[in-house]
Design a protein around this motif. Sequence first.
Motif, PDB file in Angstrom:
ATOM      1  N   TRP A 126       0.894  -1.082  -0.140  1.00 44.66           N
ATOM      2  CA  TRP A 126      -0.133  -0.025  -0.033  1.00 44.66           C
ATOM      3  C   TRP A 126       1.076   1.365  -0.054  1.00 44.66           C
ATOM      4  O   TRP A 126       0.715   2.251  -0.884  1.00 44.66           O
ATOM      5  CB  TRP A 126      -0.670  -0.079   1.220  1.00 44.66           C
ATOM      6  N   PHE A 127       1.721   1.336   0.924  1.00 46.39           N
ATOM      7  CA  PHE A 127       2.605   2.455   1.160  1.00 46.39           C
ATOM      8  C   PHE A 127       3.854   2.691   0.205  1.00 46.39           C
ATOM      9  O   PHE A 127       3.944   3.914  -0.274  1.00 46.39           O
ATOM     10  CB  PHE A 127       3.099   2.441   2.574  1.00 46.39           C
ATOM     11  N   ASN A 128       4.205   1.481  -0.293  1.00 48.77           N
ATOM     12  CA  ASN A 128       5.384   1.683  -1.273  1.00 48.77           C
ATOM     13  C   ASN A 128       4.679   2.118  -2.794  1.00 48.77           C
ATOM     14  O   ASN A 128       5.502   2.828  -3.455  1.00 48.77           O
ATOM     15  CB  ASN A 128       6.362   0.421  -1.553  1.00 48.77           C
ATOM     16  N   GLU A 164       0.807  -6.241   9.923  1.00 49.90           N
ATOM     17  CA  GLU A 164       0.222  -6.614  11.253  1.00 49.90           C
ATOM     18  C   GLU A 164       1.301  -6.478  12.483  1.00 49.90           C
ATOM     19  O   GLU A 164       0.900  -5.896  13.509  1.00 49.90           O
ATOM     20  CB  GLU A 164      -0.382  -7.935  11.258  1.00 49.90           C
ATOM     21  N   VAL A 165       2.482  -6.607  11.944  1.00 48.62           N
ATOM     22  CA  VAL A 165       3.644  -6.473  12.972  1.00 48.62           C
ATOM     23  C   VAL A 165       3.597  -5.223  13.432  1.00 48.62           C
ATOM     24  O   VAL A 165       3.874  -4.732  14.564  1.00 48.62           O
ATOM     25  CB  VAL A 165       4.798  -6.865  12.231  1.00 48.62           C
ATOM     26  N   GLU A 166       3.580  -4.286  12.397  1.00 47.61           N
ATOM     27  CA  GLU A 166       3.805  -2.869  12.670  1.00 47.61           C
ATOM     28  C   GLU A 166       2.364  -2.235  13.663  1.00 47.61           C
ATOM     29  O   GLU A 166       2.594  -1.127  14.217  1.00 47.61           O
ATOM     30  CB  GLU A 166       3.855  -1.876  11.504  1.00 47.61           C
ATOM     31  N   ILE A 167       1.402  -3.096  13.659  1.00 48.59           N
ATOM     32  CA  ILE A 167       0.049  -2.651  14.528  1.00 48.59           C
ATOM     33  C   ILE A 167       0.219  -3.012  15.880  1.00 48.59           C
ATOM     34  O   ILE A 167       0.028  -2.552  16.747  1.00 48.59           O
ATOM     35  CB  ILE A 167      -1.176  -2.736  13.725  1.00 48.59           C
ATOM     36  N   HIS A 168       0.529  -4.626  15.789  1.00 48.95           N
ATOM     37  CA  HIS A 168       0.459  -5.214  17.257  1.00 48.95           C
ATOM     38  C   HIS A 168       1.164  -6.558  16.975  1.00 48.95           C
ATOM     39  O   HIS A 168       0.795  -7.434  16.126  1.00 48.95           O
ATOM     40  CB  HIS A 168      -0.756  -5.470  17.688  1.00 48.95           C
ATOM     41  N   THR A 200      10.715  -2.487   6.229  1.00 50.51           N
ATOM     42  CA  THR A 200       9.418  -1.849   5.770  1.00 50.51           C
ATOM     43  C   THR A 200       9.396  -0.425   5.388  1.00 50.51           C
ATOM     44  O   THR A 200      10.739   0.407   5.624  1.00 50.51           O
ATOM     45  CB  THR A 200       8.317  -1.871   6.850  1.00 50.51           C
ATOM     46  N   SER A 201       8.545   0.431   4.916  1.00 46.15           N
ATOM     47  CA  SER A 201       8.360   1.873   4.690  1.00 46.15           C
ATOM     48  C   SER A 201       8.171   2.672   5.707  1.00 46.15           C
ATOM     49  O   SER A 201       7.879   1.999   6.705  1.00 46.15           O
ATOM     50  CB  SER A 201       7.449   1.984   3.553  1.00 46.15           C
ATOM     51  N   LYS A 202       8.955   3.789   5.789  1.00 53.78           N
ATOM     52  CA  LYS A 202       8.734   4.670   6.979  1.00 53.78           C
ATOM     53  C   LYS A 202       7.562   4.665   7.465  1.00 53.78           C
ATOM     54  O   LYS A 202       6.923   5.276   8.405  1.00 53.78           O
ATOM     55  CB  LYS A 202       9.600   5.941   6.896  1.00 53.78           C
ATOM     56  N   GLU A 203       6.559   5.060   6.183  1.00 58.02           N
ATOM     57  CA  GLU A 203       5.121   5.383   6.283  1.00 58.02           C
ATOM     58  C   GLU A 203       4.364   4.204   7.048  1.00 58.02           C
ATOM     59  O   GLU A 203       3.400   4.657   7.764  1.00 58.02           O
ATOM     60  CB  GLU A 203       4.528   5.566   4.823  1.00 58.02           C
ATOM     61  N   LEU A 204       4.576   3.022   6.694  1.00 56.87           N
ATOM     62  CA  LEU A 204       4.237   1.983   7.550  1.00 56.87           C
ATOM     63  C   LEU A 204       4.309   2.084   8.844  1.00 56.87           C
ATOM     64  O   LEU A 204       3.579   1.658   9.784  1.00 56.87           O
ATOM     65  CB  LEU A 204       4.241   0.655   7.010  1.00 56.87           C
ATOM     66  N   LEU A 205       5.483   2.573   9.420  1.00 58.67           N
ATOM     67  CA  LEU A 205       5.990   2.645  10.651  1.00 58.67           C
ATOM     68  C   LEU A 205       5.102   3.582  11.428  1.00 58.67           C
ATOM     69  O   LEU A 205       4.593   3.142  12.501  1.00 58.67           O
ATOM     70  CB  LEU A 205       7.379   2.824  10.913  1.00 58.67           C
ATOM     71  N   GLU A 206       5.139   4.491  10.911  1.00 61.77           N
ATOM     72  CA  GLU A 206       4.345   5.782  11.397  1.00 61.77           C
ATOM     73  C   GLU A 206       2.807   5.260  11.527  1.00 61.77           C
ATOM     74  O   GLU A 206       2.020   5.677  12.317  1.00 61.77           O
ATOM     75  CB  GLU A 206       4.465   6.859  10.499  1.00 61.77           C
ATOM     76  N   TRP A 207       2.309   4.958  10.226  1.00 62.60           N
ATOM     77  CA  TRP A 207       0.840   4.487  10.259  1.00 62.60           C
ATOM     78  C   TRP A 207       0.438   3.264  11.142  1.00 62.60           C
ATOM     79  O   TRP A 207      -0.435   3.334  11.926  1.00 62.60           O
ATOM     80  CB  TRP A 207       0.488   3.848   8.661  1.00 62.60           C
TER      81      TRP A 207
END
Length: 605
Positions: A434-436, A515-519, A583-590
């Motif tokens: 999605w982010f890339n 999912e890793v970056e959410i929980h 991962t993209s930096k955007e996924l980390l923030e999102w």
Amino acid sequence: METKIGSLDACKPATCNDVGCLPSNGVVSTIQSSAVPFNSAEATLGRHLARRLVQIGVSDVFSVPGDFNLTLLDHLIAEPGLNLIGCCNELNAGYAADGYARARGVGACVVTFTVGGLSVLNAIAGAYSENLPVICIVGGPNSNDYGTNRVLHHTIGLPDFSQELRCFQTVTCFQAVVNNLEDAHELIDTAISTALKESKPVYISVSCNLPAIPHPTFSREPVPFSLSPKLSNKMGLEAAVEAAAEFLNKAVKPVMVGGPKLRVAKASNAFVHLADACGYALAVMPSAKGLVPEHHPHFIGTYWGAVSTAFCAEIVESADAYLFAGPIFNDYSSVGYSLLLKKEKAIIVQPDRVIIGNGPAFGCVLMKDFLIALGKKLKPNATAYENYHRIYVPDGHPLKSEPKEALRVNVLFQHIQKMLSSETAVIAETGDSWFNCQKLKLPQGCGFEFQMQYGSIGWSVGATLGYAQAVPNKRVIACIGDGSFQVTAQDVSTMLRCGQKSIIFLINNGGYTIEVEIHDGPYNVIKNWNYTALVDAIHNGEGNCWTTKVRCEEELIEAIETATGAKRECLCFIEVIVHKDDTSKELLEWGSRVSAANSRPPNPQ
């Protein structure tokens, strides 16, 4: 007559000679006075349904056979303008119809009763959420079994056949249960025309004993649909335009943002014409990427709050007025409800409604009409775009890779960017793609699709099948994560049977990264497959297929050269092996913001 368990009454064709009529609700109207009769043996429900599909632009139907739909499938196959594509499972057949509808404007799938219907249900729900007209056809029980106390196979063991229908009622805009030839013509035509009018899926159940029976209502070639156009309330339109023009003309640095409902409103061109007329800075929400041309001179990128493309959020959120056309503000598109927007500064234009600031609101105003009329009333104002131009700094480039260094995701997408042209389309799977993919700059004519509202992992495999089948002159580039691919991998088989030439980048990072970056937890780690060997096994020497694994930039460059050169007539499957934390930096923030939204404590009672 004594009724016994398991007995069958003789199936008697209807003998009524009344001429069937079209629906009287204004949805379908006769646009020619007569049609040429054809062989009475062809005057069947099955042929009528097949002809209707061809008339509305469907030339491929995605199906899974089952005993309740086999006779119907015979009639679909017999239609010269229709190609029946057998899928590996119903879920993928539904996803394929979704992808097909994105490219063609309408799609169709055929499955069997209950076991097939409930399997395809998830895909139909996704199409509903994305406002896609998908005709979902189900082969139903013999018409004689309705109203009896019989228990049928493919059911949950009760003599009630309505379970499937009840499930579809919440994810379709019309449901037709065709178990009587007398009203079959009307039900089928109403269902299909409603799907086109509402841009939502519909459900059509056809009793298994009816498709081959001639009936007078089908004795003529179907008259083509003539859908009554929706019209704006003229006074409401004028009032909405006047109020919006006054609101925007007094703003210092207004902006425009396109949303996903531009598609259902068929207003993308009107949106661009408005941008041409007023000179405002022009952005899109993430789920509208591909609906607005990115080569427009005032295009500033994707507005996605904290994970927007560079410098876009700063311009949008600092504007003193913003026009959103067809937005959907959910927890994902708002990055966990963290957008820095103020309602009093916004004009929200929905497909048939306009809301200005905290009020007033204008109903029965079509988006397309409103945008065209507004363009004639606005004063040119390029202040926001000029501000963007002043602060804009061109994108940097990923760090140069060392020889044979492990491949990084940002390097992968740098090379995918170079592959894009008017002859390609991008399908982005739910996840880091999605982010890339949001950061890809789409050339004029390049397609782009992803499923943001519903976000069902595995969607992209079926969608790639359907989209590629609908637009054979484009080469689809699909970016799919390993976890998503494991859900729906089988229908790579169907792509090969259809001779498709898509390029699939399988991004193997060992799990459900989004999912890793959410929980995070152990459930986000998946069993690693030998993905290229799996696709080779599916290929099995039949069809044109080429697979490879890449672990570094040198191998990636060579793979892309092969896929676009010597193997350009093949389905190309490129497994890209990357680090699990890449991962993209955007996924980390999102991910952190969505996690915060998900973990809000209950409100005090």
